[in-house]
Design a protein around this motif. Structure first.
Motif, short mmCIF file in Angstrom:
data_model
loop_
_atom_site.label_atom_id
_atom_site.label_comp_id
_atom_site.label_asym_id
_atom_site.label_seq_id
_atom_site.Cartn_x
_atom_site.Cartn_y
_atom_site.Cartn_z
N SER A 25 0.93 -1.33 0.01
CA SER A 25 0.19 0.03 0.14
C SER A 25 0.96 1.18 -0.06
CB SER A 25 -1.13 -0.06 1.34
OG SER A 25 -0.20 0.38 2.44
N GLY A 26 2.27 1.22 0.12
CA GLY A 26 3.17 2.47 0.02
C GLY A 26 3.17 2.79 1.28
N THR A 27 2.83 2.36 2.38
CA THR A 27 2.58 3.00 3.71
C THR A 27 3.84 2.34 4.41
OG1 THR A 27 1.24 1.35 4.58
CG2 THR A 27 0.34 3.66 3.91
N ALA A 28 4.79 1.48 3.97
CA ALA A 28 5.52 0.85 4.87
C ALA A 28 6.93 1.84 5.16
CB ALA A 28 6.26 -0.14 4.08
N THR A 29 7.11 2.93 4.14
CA THR A 29 8.03 3.63 4.47
C THR A 29 7.78 4.86 5.19
OG1 THR A 29 7.74 4.63 2.31
CG2 THR A 29 9.59 2.80 2.46
N ARG A 30 6.75 5.16 5.56
CA ARG A 30 6.22 6.42 6.54
C ARG A 30 7.17 6.07 7.85
NH1 ARG A 30 -0.15 7.45 6.27
NH2 ARG A 30 -0.28 7.85 4.11
N ARG A 31 7.82 7.15 8.23
CA ARG A 31 8.41 7.14 9.67
C ARG A 31 7.42 6.85 10.49
NH1 ARG A 31 10.47 12.53 10.77
NH2 ARG A 31 8.94 13.27 8.90
#
Lengths: 439, 439
Positions: A25-31
């Motif tokens: 979903s593209g949220t894995a790299t959120r700090r």
């Protein structure tokens, strides 16, 4: 310490399925910022003790997915191929802050903060909690026993009553909390905890008589050894012991009966026999209350087993690992947002927190201040979080003696009520100060 | 399973000091019989469950003093040089008999018998007790939860609440006792326990909305996944979940609130939305009593954490390892003598024992007979000790599924009272029959 094995699968499966979904979903790299804290102490306890930090740093360093781990995950279909590839390259590259090992803590004390991307920080949840929940539970119980024993030494001897590897960690945690020695040899080798031990009832039963057994032990281990005197008849055993060893006998151990009564009888008998310096050590189902009840008895040391390794009624510390802040998007510049669930009965407070132990003019701690802003310590106050991992590099290692010494100071600084065994409120209030968003 | 490390230092120091003294006094080579039993079950429990046998066999095989272990012992002066040399060549060469894994046990059941020289058998004490005390405690608690859950599956998810390695053993023990799955990946890899897990509150909080989170999870893990619906508002979450997944949604999980009330509301809502096959899974501080209280609620599965890994109030099984017989001298022909200590309040009975579970014409167990003579089973009775190690060779390995199936049969054969959660007496009496000296 190099553990020599990967800790990566000491992990709940859902950490990996969450990772896979977040990668997609593209949220894995959120700090993200995760925080470890306890909503409450075990019923009636006055303080908790941070322990396991040194073990945790070793375990984080050893957290990597090796080929057997990845093969297992693939064979079971736990994760898909892109996730497996991501795991193959995984090393934690973020920051960890925490209360230094040995420090006392209270409800809502932010004892550990893990900062990184969501992906890299969520993976550590299970391992962080396993280590801290176990070791803090043991150290918290051990510290009460140390307080109850006052200046008398405590021997940790609970290895046989807990998982064989948990036993090693328990011996280490007990030492941090002030125990003098452990029976566990691996704790001696791995962590340098002083070890102790002499003989069991089986040794006496093996021999043709108690006299033969005592003579054999004295011959092999010297007169400074501890003879176990309750296999048959305590009075006869003490007589035999002093006859054989002379007044230089190191100690006798009593493992059954009414320990206070028997200790008085044995002390009187030893004194009558001229063995004034022979110590009396008692063991057998002791906990902090049993220890305290022997305060007026002529006892020179306590051995504690079951109650130590089971946390004396609280075998786990109820610590949780909660996402408290995360970025709105994947860029380093995306703003951080405090987050918290609203589940019934399990409140938590969003935002990355810091904490200060306020100390009054008499050197007594009076309040712990938890803030979402920058901490503002006074001259005697202590900022409680110290850097443990920076950009993936372990920076918080220290000798075990440092944690032990810190605990001695930390518990000594608490109000006197902290050292009561009776049930009551936490010894320090934890006050929350909304300092606004941090950094 | 090759453990890949030595288990020899997972041992109390006094096993080695006793060895040294016995080597010196010439008693080390006397044949000896040690027995593992519990004087009592945890208060009110009806039966215990033998677990850890497979792990114990691996640990015995890995019990050898390697160079680092010997260096440690020498550097600390734990043993003298002759003892160190003896340890260097040590491999257990005796026999071990035991109740097969998964079997139920009662007070005084002789669940393990170790035969060898005193020297070789005494060294195993700590390791044997650590493994059995931990794994039996977990399996005994787990079995009650399985009974309480009737036919509904249980997920073990307590890894974070116990020592990181104990967690793996706990997952294995829970599986022996009838749990369906575990969250612990290492238990999957090491022991083939089926693993499970989907997502936590952090995953929902990571996303911009619950809807985004659910969509991401469904996209990555498919509609058969389990969505966690109590991060914000349960009713809204269930609505969103079914909107996104359709009626084929695998399950929803509820982790807070009054689980029975919320489960009914959620079930009704799911049915109203046409999601009749979507299961309702509940988690959150469940123990056997909490599970039983939900028997009439529309619940399709339970997740159990803390109470499982802490033995639901009994984190250790109180098993002891006692010398019950030893030879009068070092020769193979020297007669064996039953021995027992006479310590106050800790009685034990000398002599090597065997046990038979007597089963009546209806297939129900009615008594356990413990004898110092040869067991005399009737046609339906079961001799309980099986060979595990013979002349140092492991012979008792079996697939974990065999232990799980055995437990299902063993508990099913007990009188109905065994499956009550209320406090009471052991479900079977253990009768002692003096059969005279054995062999």
């Amino acid at each position: 310490m190099d553990l020599g094995y990967s800790t990566a699968l000491l992990t709940d499966q859902y950490e990996l399925t969450m990772l896979q979904a977040a990668l997609q979903s593209g949220t894995a790299t959120r700090r993200a910022v995760f925080e470890v804290f306890a909503r409450h102490l075990p019923a009636g306890r006055r303080y908790g003790v941070v322990a396991g930090t040194g073990r945790l740093l070793d375990a984080i360093e050893a957290f990597g997915f090796d080929a057997p781990a990845l093969e297992f995950l693939a064979s079971r279909g736990v994760v898909d191929e892109p996730t497996a590839e991501w795991l193959e390259g995984y090393r934690f590259s973020g920051n960890v802050w925490g209360y230094a090992e040995g420090e006392c803590y209270f409800p809502n004390s932010p004892i550990l903060v893990v900062e990184g991307t969501f992906a890299e920080a969520v993976l550590l949840e299970t391992l962080v909690l396993s280590i801290l929940n176990h070791d803090c539970a043991i150290a918290s119980a051990a510290s009460r026993m140390v307080q109850a024993a006052e200046d008398r030494p405590l021997i940790e001897m609970g290895s046989r009553r807990t998982h064989e590897k948990a036993a090693v960690a328990a011996a280490r945690a007990a030492y941090v909390a002030g125990f003098a020695t452990t029976s566990n040899l691996e704790a001696g080798r791995s962590y340098g905890v002083p070890t102790a031990g002499t003989s069991a009832h089986a040794f006496t039963l093996l021999h043709d008589s108690e006299r033969h057994a005592f003579a054999a032990q004295l011959e092999a281990l010297g007169e400074s050894t501890t003879l176990l005197v309750d296999t048959y008849d305590v009075e006869r055993a003490v007589k035999t012991a002093v006859e054989l060893a002379g007044p230089g006998l190191g100690a006798v151990r009593i493992d059954s009966g009414d320990l206070g009564v028997v200790a008085r009888q044995v002390r009187a008998q030893l004194d009558a026999l001229g063995a004034h310096d022979t110590r009396v050590v008692v063991t057998g189902d002791l906990d902090e209350y049993g220890i305290a009840s022997l305060a007026a008895a002529p006892v020179d040391g306590y051995g504690v087993g079951t109650s130590l390794v089971t946390g004396s009624g609280a075998p786990t510390a109820s610590l949780v690992y909660k996402l408290v802040a995360r970025a709105d998007g994947p860029a380093d510049t995306d703003p951080m947002r405090p987050v918290a669930k609203r589940s019934t009965g399990k409140p938590s407070r969003g935002g990355r927190k810091a904490a200060v132990r306020r100390v009054d003019g008499h050197g007594t701690a009076c309040v712990e201040t938890v803030t979402t802003g920058e901490p503002t310590p006074g001259p005697r106050d202590r900022v409680l979080q110290v850097p443990l991992v920076q950009d993936g590099v372990i920076v918080g290692r220290e000798p075990l003696e440092a944690a032990r010494e810190r605990h001695r100071r930390s518990v000594g600084e608490l109000p006197a009520t902290a050292r009561q065994l009776s049930r009551g409120e936490p010894a320090l209030p934890t006050e929350f100060v909304d300092g606004g968003p941090r950094r």
